[in-house]
Scaffold this motif. Structure first.
Motif, PDB file in Angstrom:
ATOM      1  N   SER A  97      -3.911  -3.483  -5.768  1.00 12.60           N
ATOM      2  CA  SER A  97      -2.903  -4.490  -5.445  1.00 12.60           C
ATOM      3  C   SER A  97      -1.507  -3.878  -5.343  1.00 12.60           C
ATOM      4  CB  SER A  97      -2.921  -5.592  -6.511  1.00 12.60           C
ATOM      5  OG  SER A  97      -1.891  -6.537  -6.286  1.00 12.60           O
ATOM      6  N   THR A  98      -1.179  -2.982  -6.270  1.00 15.64           N
ATOM      7  CA  THR A  98       0.139  -2.348  -6.234  1.00 15.64           C
ATOM      8  C   THR A  98       0.268  -1.423  -5.025  1.00 15.64           C
ATOM      9  OG1 THR A  98       0.461  -2.514  -8.622  1.00 15.64           O
ATOM     10  CG2 THR A  98       1.701  -0.810  -7.488  1.00 15.64           C
ATOM     11  N   ILE A  99      -0.798  -0.714  -4.693  1.00 11.03           N
ATOM     12  CA  ILE A  99      -0.767   0.121  -3.478  1.00 11.03           C
ATOM     13  C   ILE A  99      -0.514  -0.749  -2.252  1.00 11.03           C
ATOM     14  CG2 ILE A  99      -2.143   1.601  -1.964  1.00 11.03           C
ATOM     15  CD1 ILE A  99      -3.583   2.625  -4.493  1.00 11.03           C
ATOM     16  N   GLN A 100      -1.236  -1.842  -2.145  1.00  9.27           N
ATOM     17  CA  GLN A 100      -1.069  -2.738  -1.003  1.00  9.27           C
ATOM     18  C   GLN A 100       0.362  -3.268  -0.905  1.00  9.27           C
ATOM     19  OE1 GLN A 100      -4.215  -5.401  -2.261  1.00  9.27           O
ATOM     20  NE2 GLN A 100      -5.478  -4.848  -0.488  1.00  9.27           N
ATOM     21  N   ALA A 101       0.978  -3.509  -2.044  1.00 13.08           N
ATOM     22  CA  ALA A 101       2.319  -4.103  -2.067  1.00 13.08           C
ATOM     23  C   ALA A 101       3.423  -3.088  -1.805  1.00 13.08           C
ATOM     24  CB  ALA A 101       2.563  -4.780  -3.408  1.00 13.08           C
ATOM     25  N   THR A 102       3.135  -1.793  -1.975  1.00 11.68           N
ATOM     26  CA  THR A 102       4.212  -0.790  -1.915  1.00 11.68           C
ATOM     27  C   THR A 102       4.062   0.250  -0.807  1.00 11.68           C
ATOM     28  OG1 THR A 102       3.056   0.554  -3.577  1.00 11.68           O
ATOM     29  CG2 THR A 102       4.738  -0.987  -4.379  1.00 11.68           C
ATOM     30  N   LEU A 103       2.865   0.458  -0.278  1.00 10.63           N
ATOM     31  CA  LEU A 103       2.662   1.482   0.748  1.00 10.63           C
ATOM     32  C   LEU A 103       3.153   0.962   2.092  1.00 10.63           C
ATOM     33  CD1 LEU A 103       1.427   4.321   1.291  1.00 10.63           C
ATOM     34  CD2 LEU A 103      -0.704   3.143   1.907  1.00 10.63           C
ATOM     35  N   ALA A 104       4.042   1.710   2.713  1.00  9.29           N
ATOM     36  CA  ALA A 104       4.616   1.291   3.988  1.00  9.29           C
ATOM     37  C   ALA A 104       3.516   1.100   5.027  1.00  9.29           C
ATOM     38  CB  ALA A 104       5.623   2.332   4.470  1.00  9.29           C
ATOM     39  N   ARG A 105       3.683   0.087   5.878  1.00 10.46           N
ATOM     40  CA  ARG A 105       2.719  -0.186   6.951  1.00 10.46           C
ATOM     41  C   ARG A 105       3.015   0.759   8.120  1.00 10.46           C
ATOM     42  NH1 ARG A 105      -1.752  -3.744   6.151  1.00 10.46           N
ATOM     43  NH2 ARG A 105      -1.181  -5.089   4.416  1.00 10.46           N
ATOM     44  N   SER A 106       2.731   2.007   7.887  1.00  9.84           N
ATOM     45  CA  SER A 106       2.994   3.053   8.868  1.00  9.84           C
ATOM     46  C   SER A 106       1.792   3.980   8.930  1.00  9.84           C
ATOM     47  CB  SER A 106       4.241   3.857   8.459  1.00  9.84           C
ATOM     48  OG  SER A 106       4.290   5.095   9.131  1.00  9.84           O
ATOM     49  N   PRO A 107       1.445   4.489  10.103  1.00 10.02           N
ATOM     50  CA  PRO A 107       0.303   5.411  10.186  1.00 10.02           C
ATOM     51  C   PRO A 107       0.524   6.705   9.414  1.00 10.02           C
ATOM     52  CG  PRO A 107       1.427   5.220  12.305  1.00 10.02           C
ATOM     53  CD  PRO A 107       2.013   4.175  11.427  1.00 10.02           C
ATOM     54  N   LYS A 108       1.772   7.013   9.087  1.00 12.36           N
ATOM     55  CA  LYS A 108       2.083   8.245   8.358  1.00 12.36           C
ATOM     56  C   LYS A 108       2.157   8.030   6.850  1.00 12.36           C
ATOM     57  CE  LYS A 108       4.607  10.456  12.145  1.00 12.36           C
ATOM     58  NZ  LYS A 108       5.897  11.083  12.561  1.00 12.36           N
ATOM     59  N   ALA A 109       2.167   6.797   6.389  1.00  9.74           N
ATOM     60  CA  ALA A 109       2.270   6.511   4.954  1.00  9.74           C
ATOM     61  C   ALA A 109       0.929   6.776   4.275  1.00  9.74           C
ATOM     62  CB  ALA A 109       2.702   5.066   4.733  1.00  9.74           C
ATOM     63  N   LYS A 110       0.978   7.424   3.106  1.00  2.33           N
ATOM     64  CA  LYS A 110      -0.249   7.819   2.431  1.00  2.33           C
ATOM     65  C   LYS A 110      -0.129   7.652   0.918  1.00  2.33           C
ATOM     66  CE  LYS A 110      -1.269  11.199   6.043  1.00  2.33           C
ATOM     67  NZ  LYS A 110      -1.402  12.631   6.403  1.00  2.33           N
ATOM     68  N   ALA A 111      -1.222   7.249   0.303  1.00  2.00           N
ATOM     69  CA  ALA A 111      -1.330   7.230  -1.154  1.00  2.00           C
ATOM     70  C   ALA A 111      -2.270   8.348  -1.557  1.00  2.00           C
ATOM     71  CB  ALA A 111      -1.867   5.884  -1.637  1.00  2.00           C
ATOM     72  N   LEU A 112      -1.823   9.204  -2.466  1.00  2.00           N
ATOM     73  CA  LEU A 112      -2.606  10.338  -2.937  1.00  2.00           C
ATOM     74  C   LEU A 112      -3.184   9.997  -4.302  1.00  2.00           C
ATOM     75  CD1 LEU A 112      -0.111  13.213  -1.989  1.00  2.00           C
ATOM     76  CD2 LEU A 112      -1.960  12.226  -0.588  1.00  2.00           C
TER      77      LEU A 112
END
Length: 251
Positions: free
Chosen positions: A170-185
């Motif tokens: 849920s926190t990833i969904q709320a904070t990760l930019a809606r961009s093809p270059k945005a990534k969560a590691l």
């Protein structure tokens, strides 16, 4: 009997004897020299976890893509090694978070303050408490007005907390930019191999939440972090790294 005398008696009755409470453990420190030569003196809450060390190396190797000029958020940061390294390597804004316990937050602040001499003057590092799954607005408020979220998220050795997987997603969904270059590691070691399947269940939730999951790292550490733990030794020495990004980043 005066009220003052009564107070003295009450305080004597309810005062715990010396040694009743265990003494707090002294803080431990570990020096870490980055690939670019800066040495950090980290105050540790518990350990400098394998996941934090390996994801920091990964950030260095891909710093032009993931760090330089980027907005970076770390969840469950502990000592904050990846965050501080990202700031040194040119991240535009870094938000370092962990559970909003006073000691945890203070520990992160101590480490950021200790690194001030090697942080670029242009760096903007903010320390905050955050409960996974709670309102993300306080974290997002640290971003420039035009930013729609963070470019890079770091989650190091958090998957052991199986009951919190949905909150993490849920926190990833709320904070990760809606961009093809945005990534969560997401980097972790299965310190309890018998629960490896439960660790990996996190990624099923991530996929269900609209995130593409790709394994990017599998690295064997030189030694075990917890020698007395049970389970397959090779697995307990292995760090797995995964990259999460939006399946549809145009929304």
């Amino acid at each position: 009997m005066s009220s003052q005398e009564e107070d003295l008696i009450d305080s004597a009755i309810f005062q715990e004897p010396a040694g009743y409470y265990p003494q707090p453990k002294p803080a431990t420190f570990e020096s870490r020299t980055l690939q670019t030569g800066e040495t950090l003196q980290l105050r540790l809450g518990h350990h400098l976890w394998n996941g934090a060390q390996v994801v920091t190396d990964y950030l260095y190797n891909r710093r032009e893509e993931l760090v330089r000029g980027k907005n970076v958020l770390e969840l469950g940061a502990g000592a904050g090694l990846p965050s501080i390294a990202a700031a040194i390597w040119g991240a535009k804004n870094v938000v370092v978070t962990d559970y909003p316990d006073e000691d945890l937050v203070e520990n992160m602040k101590i480490n950021v303050d200790a690194a001030k001499d090697v942080l670029p003057r242009s760096s903007n590092v903010v320390v905050q408490g955050h409960v996974w799954g709670a309102d993300a607005k306080p974290m997002l408020a640290n971003l420039p007005s035009q930013a729609c979220g963070f470019d890079t998220l770091v989650l190091a050795d958090l998957l052991f907390n199986h009951s919190q997987h949905a909150a993490l997603v849920s926190t990833i969904q709320a904070t990760l930019a809606r961009s093809p270059k945005a990534k969560a590691l997401v980097f972790f070691t299965p310190y309890t191999p018998s629960k490896f399947d439960k660790d990996m269940a996190f990624f099923n939730l991530a996929r269900e939440g609209g995130l593409e999951v790709t394994q990017i790292v599998k690295r064997m550490m030189d030694k075990l972090m917890f020698k007395d733990d049970r389970g397959e030794e090779l697995l307990r020495r292995t760090v797995f790294g995964y990259e999460l990004k939006w399946i549809n980043s145009d929304r």
